[in-house]
Design an enzyme around this catalytic site. Structure first.
Site, PDB file in Angstrom:
ATOM      1  N   TRP A 103       0.851  -1.212   0.070  1.00 35.60           N
ATOM      2  CA  TRP A 103      -0.140   0.104   0.065  1.00 35.60           C
ATOM      3  C   TRP A 103       1.094   1.184   0.116  1.00 35.60           C
ATOM      4  O   TRP A 103       0.444   2.362  -0.654  1.00 35.60           O
ATOM      5  CB  TRP A 103      -1.096  -0.027   1.119  1.00 35.60           C
ATOM      6  CG  TRP A 103      -1.937  -1.210   0.978  1.00 35.60           C
ATOM      7  CD1 TRP A 103      -2.256  -2.024   1.894  1.00 35.60           C
ATOM      8  CD2 TRP A 103      -2.967  -1.245  -0.028  1.00 35.60           C
ATOM      9  NE1 TRP A 103      -3.119  -3.068   1.424  1.00 35.60           N
ATOM     10  CE2 TRP A 103      -3.617  -2.458   0.138  1.00 35.60           C
ATOM     11  CE3 TRP A 103      -3.168  -0.832  -1.254  1.00 35.60           C
ATOM     12  CZ2 TRP A 103      -4.657  -2.941  -0.690  1.00 35.60           C
ATOM     13  CZ3 TRP A 103      -4.208  -1.103  -1.948  1.00 35.60           C
ATOM     14  CH2 TRP A 103      -4.852  -2.383  -1.619  1.00 35.60           C
ATOM     15  N   ASP A 173      -1.582   6.403   6.755  1.00 34.20           N
ATOM     16  CA  ASP A 173      -2.705   5.646   6.397  1.00 34.20           C
ATOM     17  C   ASP A 173      -3.060   4.600   7.556  1.00 34.20           C
ATOM     18  O   ASP A 173      -2.231   3.568   7.570  1.00 34.20           O
ATOM     19  CB  ASP A 173      -2.193   4.821   5.112  1.00 34.20           C
ATOM     20  CG  ASP A 173      -3.225   3.798   4.522  1.00 34.20           C
ATOM     21  OD1 ASP A 173      -4.347   3.638   5.243  1.00 34.20           O
ATOM     22  OD2 ASP A 173      -2.985   3.055   3.360  1.00 34.20           O
ATOM     23  N   LYS A 197     -11.880  -2.128   6.734  1.00 40.04           N
ATOM     24  CA  LYS A 197     -11.251  -2.966   7.313  1.00 40.04           C
ATOM     25  C   LYS A 197     -11.682  -3.135   8.770  1.00 40.04           C
ATOM     26  O   LYS A 197     -12.236  -3.953   9.307  1.00 40.04           O
ATOM     27  CB  LYS A 197      -9.843  -2.600   7.573  1.00 40.04           C
ATOM     28  CG  LYS A 197      -9.134  -2.447   5.887  1.00 40.04           C
ATOM     29  CD  LYS A 197      -9.103  -3.626   5.454  1.00 40.04           C
ATOM     30  CE  LYS A 197      -8.754  -3.497   3.675  1.00 40.04           C
ATOM     31  NZ  LYS A 197      -7.512  -2.363   3.281  1.00 40.04           N
TER      32      LYS A 197
HETATM   33  C1  LIG Z   1      -6.809  -1.932   1.950  1.00 34.41           C
HETATM   34  C2  LIG Z   1      -6.146  -0.888   2.411  1.00 34.41           C
HETATM   35  C3  LIG Z   1      -5.758   0.136   1.357  1.00 34.41           C
HETATM   36  C4  LIG Z   1      -6.680   0.248   0.214  1.00 34.41           C
HETATM   37  O1  LIG Z   1      -8.089   0.709   0.313  1.00 34.41           O
HETATM   38  P1  LIG Z   1      -9.290   1.084  -0.748  1.00 34.41           P
HETATM   39  O2  LIG Z   1     -10.256   1.654   0.179  1.00 34.41           O
HETATM   40  O3  LIG Z   1      -9.335  -0.206  -1.489  1.00 34.41           O
HETATM   41  O4  LIG Z   1      -8.594   1.905  -1.479  1.00 34.41           O
HETATM   42  C5  LIG Z   1      -5.001   1.117   1.650  1.00 34.41           C
HETATM   43  N1  LIG Z   1      -3.984   1.037   2.616  1.00 34.41           N
HETATM   44  C6  LIG Z   1      -4.361  -0.058   3.540  1.00 34.41           C
HETATM   45  C7  LIG Z   1      -3.311  -0.008   4.760  1.00 34.41           C
HETATM   46  C8  LIG Z   1      -5.271  -1.000   3.374  1.00 34.41           C
HETATM   47  O5  LIG Z   1      -5.235  -1.875   4.262  1.00 34.41           O
END
Ligand SMILES: *Cc1c(COP(=O)(O)O)cnc(C)c1O
Length: 362
Positions: A103, A173, A197
């Site tokens: 990511w 993030d 998540k």
């Molecule tokens: C799942 C995830 C993403 C991607 O998320 P989207 O909502 O599909 O764009 C980005 N960063 C992390 C840490 C993730 O677990």
């Protein structure tokens, strides 16, 4: 209802059953309104109360200070990979990325399309099984921000203590571990998380942004991409994803009933400990992340020493009511995502099944 499988999916992921039940009732008729949550205006008083409660729920859960705004945006974490540099990466400055796996790599790629952005530390040499050392990093005033990823959903690493970059703006993030533990929000200029998540359904992205920093963002970009646009309109500049926001609000109420993120963090430690112990207990298994202080409490990644055993484990586990244990296609092996809503009993079931499987196959 038949017994539900225990859901170890990485995302969209498990939600508390009581949240699903309340949300399902509201899909037919919101209490006191009589219409579905899906069919009322975002400008209606009931929805205004819903979005305000969700925002307050996030503020309470993470003790968000008044210096920061809470926004509900769309496009997932991926949109944030672009929106952060669109707003804050100006010519003459550069953005620094700490690469802890897939990511973060996508994030820097997106920023580099817009300006100067590069990795300043990377776990690549260890195939992301370790977090890179960032203790020697120093930044000048021309660094627009440093970007980190708190939990690496795919590789199963997590910063137990997020690095401190002093005065340099820190963007994080937190898609896969927001609400899993207390966070000192004041240390970050911007935190973002796709909800799917650990915070709710897919379709809404949570953004917590320092108001003073937001005020310094670029104004020469389309209004829809400016954080300030959404902040000025209480996240209702365009029609917001009403249902996901509603469910995020229910999740924050659930968090409060659990005793808040501190209590949840204790539970998460216990839950993860059970699986890491089960991995260590048999030579059939091999943990993907050896250093205990780098091991994620949200996504446990491990392998079978005999690669042929992994698919068999996934299939037999599914038979036993344990769903979603296949590792990410980038790393293979096995992964158990044990977000907040995973009960201790679900993790115990997995640990017991692992012990039995290991005995049968060693
Ligand atoms: C799942 C995830 C993403 C991607 O998320 P989207 O909502 O599909 O764009 C980005 N960063 C992390 C840490 C993730 O677990």
């Amino acid at each position: 209802m038949n017994e539900r499988p225990v859901n170890f999916s990485a995302g969209p992921a498990i939600l508390p059953l009581e949240v699903l039940e309340e949300a399902s009732r509201s899909v037919v008729a919101l209490e006191g309104v009589g219409l579905s949550i899906l069919e009322i205006s975002h400008r209606s008083p009931p929805f205004e109360a819903i979005i305000a409660a969700a925002r307050e729920g996030i503020r309470t859960a993470l003790e968000v200070p008044d210096t920061h705004d809470v926004l509900f945006l769309q496009g997932g974490a991926r949109a944030q990979f672009a929106q952060v540099p669109l707003n804050f990466l100006r010519s003459g400055t550069s953005a620094a990325y700490v690469n802890t796996g897939a990511w973060s790599a996508y994030a820097v790629e997106e920023a580099a399309r817009l300006g100067t952005a590069a990795d300043v530390a990377s776990g690549e040499s260890s195939a992301f099984s370790r977090l890179p050392d960032v203790s020697d990093l120093r930044f000048g005033a021309d660094t627009a921000y440093v970007h980190t990823t708190s939990n690496n959903t795919i590789y199963g690493t997590q910063w137990q203590e997020l690095p401190d970059f002093g005065e340099t703006p820190h963007v994080c993030d937190m898609s896969s571990d927001i609400f899993s533990r207390p966070v000192d929000v004041s240390r970050f200029k911007l935190i973002y998380a796709g909800a799917q998540k650990n915070a709710g359904p897919a379709g809404v992205t949570l953004v917590i942004v320092d108001k003073a920093w937001m005020a310094q963002a670029r104004e020469d970009i389309p209004a829809i991409w400016r954080y300030a646009t959404h902040a000025a309109k209480d996240s209702m500049y365009n029609t917001p994803p009403t249902f996901p926001i509603y469910v995020v609000g229910l999740v924050t109420q659930w968090i409060e009933r659990q005793g808040g993120v501190e209590r949840i963090a204790e539970n998460n430690e216990r839950k993860a400990g059970l699986i890491y112990d089960a991995i260590a207990a048999s030579a059939v298994w091999e943990c993907a992340v050896e250093e205990p202080s780098h091991q994620s409490r949200m996504n446990v990644a491990w392998r079978t020493r005999d690669p042929e055993l992994a698919p068999r484990f996934v299939a037999e586990a599914a038979q036993a009511g344990l769903s979603g244990l296949k590792g990410h296609r980038k790393v293979g092996g096995l992964r158990a995502s044990i977000y907040n809503a995973m009960p201790l009993s679900g993790v115990e079931k997995l640990a017991n099944f692992m012990d039995q499987f290991a005995r049968r196959n060693s």
